[in-house]
Design a protein around this motif. Structure first.
Motif, PDB file in Angstrom:
ATOM      1  N   LYS A 337      12.294  -4.240  -0.199  1.00  0.00           N
ATOM      2  CA  LYS A 337      12.339  -3.080   0.782  1.00  0.00           C
ATOM      3  C   LYS A 337      13.640  -3.387   1.513  1.00  0.00           C
ATOM      4  O   LYS A 337      14.410  -4.106   1.412  1.00  0.00           O
ATOM      5  N   SER A 338      13.844  -2.097   2.102  1.00  0.00           N
ATOM      6  CA  SER A 338      14.921  -1.950   3.002  1.00  0.00           C
ATOM      7  C   SER A 338      14.792  -2.595   3.831  1.00  0.00           C
ATOM      8  O   SER A 338      13.721  -2.963   4.524  1.00  0.00           O
ATOM      9  N   ILE A 361      -4.921   3.541  -8.113  1.00  0.00           N
ATOM     10  CA  ILE A 361      -4.325   2.214  -7.700  1.00  0.00           C
ATOM     11  C   ILE A 361      -2.844   2.028  -8.126  1.00  0.00           C
ATOM     12  O   ILE A 361      -2.027   2.068  -7.358  1.00  0.00           O
ATOM     13  N   ARG A 362      -2.473   2.618  -9.356  1.00  0.00           N
ATOM     14  CA  ARG A 362      -1.402   2.556 -10.038  1.00  0.00           C
ATOM     15  C   ARG A 362      -0.247   3.381  -9.346  1.00  0.00           C
ATOM     16  O   ARG A 362       0.834   3.271  -8.743  1.00  0.00           O
ATOM     17  N   GLU A 363      -0.601   4.540  -8.793  1.00  0.00           N
ATOM     18  CA  GLU A 363       0.080   5.705  -8.357  1.00  0.00           C
ATOM     19  C   GLU A 363       0.312   5.119  -6.901  1.00  0.00           C
ATOM     20  O   GLU A 363       1.369   5.511  -6.514  1.00  0.00           O
ATOM     21  N   LEU A 364      -0.828   4.688  -6.090  1.00  0.00           N
ATOM     22  CA  LEU A 364      -0.407   4.161  -4.830  1.00  0.00           C
ATOM     23  C   LEU A 364       0.779   3.070  -4.834  1.00  0.00           C
ATOM     24  O   LEU A 364       1.379   3.242  -3.775  1.00  0.00           O
ATOM     25  N   THR A 365       0.587   2.040  -5.880  1.00  0.00           N
ATOM     26  CA  THR A 365       1.306   1.180  -5.847  1.00  0.00           C
ATOM     27  C   THR A 365       2.994   1.523  -5.915  1.00  0.00           C
ATOM     28  O   THR A 365       3.741   1.148  -5.368  1.00  0.00           O
ATOM     29  N   ASN A 366       2.888   2.513  -6.892  1.00  0.00           N
ATOM     30  CA  ASN A 366       4.302   3.135  -7.171  1.00  0.00           C
ATOM     31  C   ASN A 366       5.006   3.699  -5.972  1.00  0.00           C
ATOM     32  O   ASN A 366       6.304   3.739  -5.747  1.00  0.00           O
ATOM     33  N   ARG A 367       3.917   4.673  -5.466  1.00  0.00           N
ATOM     34  CA  ARG A 367       4.322   5.463  -4.154  1.00  0.00           C
ATOM     35  C   ARG A 367       5.080   4.544  -3.109  1.00  0.00           C
ATOM     36  O   ARG A 367       6.126   4.392  -2.395  1.00  0.00           O
ATOM     37  N   ARG A 369       5.853   1.299  -3.312  1.00  0.00           N
ATOM     38  CA  ARG A 369       7.077   0.479  -3.810  1.00  0.00           C
ATOM     39  C   ARG A 369       8.413   1.310  -3.648  1.00  0.00           C
ATOM     40  O   ARG A 369       9.301   0.691  -3.020  1.00  0.00           O
ATOM     41  N   ARG A 370       8.370   2.512  -3.899  1.00  0.00           N
ATOM     42  CA  ARG A 370       9.670   3.476  -4.014  1.00  0.00           C
ATOM     43  C   ARG A 370       9.928   3.801  -2.570  1.00  0.00           C
ATOM     44  O   ARG A 370      10.960   3.774  -2.256  1.00  0.00           O
ATOM     45  N   ALA A 371       8.928   4.033  -1.602  1.00  0.00           N
ATOM     46  CA  ALA A 371       9.014   4.317  -0.336  1.00  0.00           C
ATOM     47  C   ALA A 371       9.760   2.997   0.506  1.00  0.00           C
ATOM     48  O   ALA A 371      10.628   3.341   1.298  1.00  0.00           O
ATOM     49  N   MET A 372       9.358   1.810   0.147  1.00  0.00           N
ATOM     50  CA  MET A 372       9.926   0.771   0.708  1.00  0.00           C
ATOM     51  C   MET A 372      11.284   0.376   0.419  1.00  0.00           C
ATOM     52  O   MET A 372      12.153   0.102   1.437  1.00  0.00           O
ATOM     53  N   VAL A 373      11.803   1.012  -0.782  1.00  0.00           N
ATOM     54  CA  VAL A 373      13.130   1.075  -1.153  1.00  0.00           C
ATOM     55  C   VAL A 373      13.984   1.866  -0.379  1.00  0.00           C
ATOM     56  O   VAL A 373      15.196   1.953  -0.129  1.00  0.00           O
ATOM     57  N   MET A 374      13.478   3.364  -0.599  1.00  0.00           N
ATOM     58  CA  MET A 374      14.262   4.328  -0.088  1.00  0.00           C
ATOM     59  C   MET A 374      14.325   4.771   1.261  1.00  0.00           C
ATOM     60  O   MET A 374      15.123   5.503   1.733  1.00  0.00           O
TER      61      MET A 374
END
Length: 458
Positions: A337-338, A361-367, A369-374
């Protein structure tokens, strides 16, 4: 004797460092002092501390960059000591803003440092140590996390089917966690110490599936330059998980049926049969009964695979688990994460519960994870997740559905704010406990102490 709070001091604090350490120890701190970042990384890998104090004197730009992962992975709050002239360095100022709860310009004020370190320790306890009712009331099974009644039924089924050795068929939409369920069954079975071998039948070219499952002998066909052990044989003594079994070609379904009936396999090009002791778990997202009716799947194989059943519900049917899962994945990927990100905004949590989650769950994980970085703020917003209000619902909602959704949202929020104390939640909502219990029953929210539920009436 009460355990002392543990403080990690990193860097050199000048000639009066020993005096600082001595005075802080008289105030109840147990202190470890290291002079370089690499030593601090080693220490934090094996020790737990309550707060960190770092001296930024003469740290280079590269050292300041090395400091970021150290602070981020430490799971505690940090304070910095600096010289006033260092505030003119933009790299130091950026590090102070991103990494530290507070800083103090020398000369050191011991009383202020002690006060700030106590605040840092309290913040760590709030963030990481004090029990969160959403998480402590949740259940889990090999990274399958949830507190919803439908998931508790799944966990109970997994524990039951794991205790026997019959084939298990796992059904559920794509992304619901069917392989996790299979691994959970294996881990709880008597075969847990033996291999767990997953095979995705839809990912293999039809020309290679037989060789992949059953293996082949050297020279059995063009390109077979050496003997190959198939996945069934590789799972001997353990568990074979056949994912997307509905995509298995009809001609290979015959071979698989023979293996299930006789517990033997024959490698391609071999004359002898090999006995293999393997438990078979299978899964698919398609309707196998419909496939059988249409002639796309053998009925006898279907009944061989479908001795015991586990049905994994889609995420939209376990709305109360969405926040639990989001926090679980936040903790799982915390090192990615940022630095600024601390958690989810309330608006993001509300919209996550309202979203339909077609990818489960796969979509929740990806969203997440992406939000934590961006995300570049402290709290993840709906836009970081790609869940603006106009896209939160993908289907038209009737007035009755909207009322039920709002009612359930109000119940969940009140119960969470009041640590699942029913009386306090009822008082906040302005209803009686009887009414609140009726609403909880209506929305499948159970009471603590009744079966495996998560609420208390205190």
């Amino acid at each position: 004797m009460e355990n002392k709070a543990r403080l990690l001091m990193v860097g050199t604090f000048g000639e009066n460092q020993q005096d600082v350490v001595r005075i802080m120890e008289t105030k109840g701190w147990s202190i470890s002092v290291v002079h370089d970042l690499s030593r601090a990384v080693t220490l934090l890998a094996r020790e737990e501390y309550d707060a960190g104090l770092c001296c930024l004197h003469a740290l280079s730009e590269n050292e300041l960059k090395e400091l970021e992962p150290l602070v981020m992975r430490s799971r505690m709050e940090w304070m910095a000591l600096i010289k006033e002239t260092e505030l003119e360095n933009p790299f130091v100022c950026k590090a102070l803003a991103k990494l530290f709860m507070a800083y103090q310009v020398e000369p050191i004020d011991i009383e202020q440092v002690d006060c700030l370190m106590n605040h840092a320790m309290a913040m760590k306890q709030l963030r990481f140590e004090r029990s969160d009712p959403l998480l402590t009331d949740g259940d889990s099974e090999f990274e399958m996390v949830g507190a919803a009644p439908v998931m508790k039924k799944v966990f109970n089924t997994i524990r039951r089917v794991a205790s026997v050795d019959a084939p298990v068929f796992i059904s559920g939409e794509s992304g619901t966690g069917k392989e996790l369920a299979a691994r959970a069954i294996h881990e709880r079975s008597q075969r847990a110490s033996a291999p767990f071998v997953p095979v995705n039948c839809s990912a293999l070219p039809s020309s290679l599936i037989q060789s992949e499952l059953f293996g082949h002998e050297k020279g059995a066909f063009t390109g077979a330059s050496q003997q190959k052990i198939g996945q069934i044989e590789a799972a001997s003594g353990g568990t074979l998980f056949l994912d997307e079994i509905g995509d298995l070609p009809l001609e290979l379904q015959v071979n698989l049926l023979r293996f299930l009936e006789e517990k033997t396999i024959q490698r391609i090009g071999a004359l002898d049969e090999i006995e293999v002791d393997v438990r078979v778990l299978s899964a698919t997202h398609i309707d196998l009964e419909k496939a059988v009716a249409e002639g796309r799947f053998r009925e006898d194989l279907y009944h061989r695979l479908n001795v015991l059943q586990v049905d994994i519900p889609p995420l939209r049917e376990r709305q109360e688990d969405i926040e639990i899962l989001a926090r679980f994945f936040f903790d799982k990927f915390i090192e990615e994460k940022s630095m600024n990100v601390r958690g989810f905004s309330q608006e993001a949590l509300v919209l996550m519960r309202q979203y339909h989650w077609p990818g489960n769950i796969r979509e929740l994980t990806n969203r997440v994870r992406r939000a934590m970085v961006m995300c570049d703020q402290r709290l993840i917003k709906p836009a970081d997740l790609g869940l603006e209000r106009r896209t939160a619902k993908r289907h038209a909602m009737t007035l009755e559905e909207a009322r039920n959704c709002a009612e359930k949202e109000a119940l969940l929020s009140a119960l969470n704010r009041n640590k699942h104390k029913v009386k306090k939640a009822a008082d906040e909502l302005g209803v009686s406990r009887v009414t609140l219990y009726r609403l909880m029953e209506k929305h499948n929210l159970e009471r603590k102490g009744v079966g495996t539920s998560s609420l208390t009436s205190a």
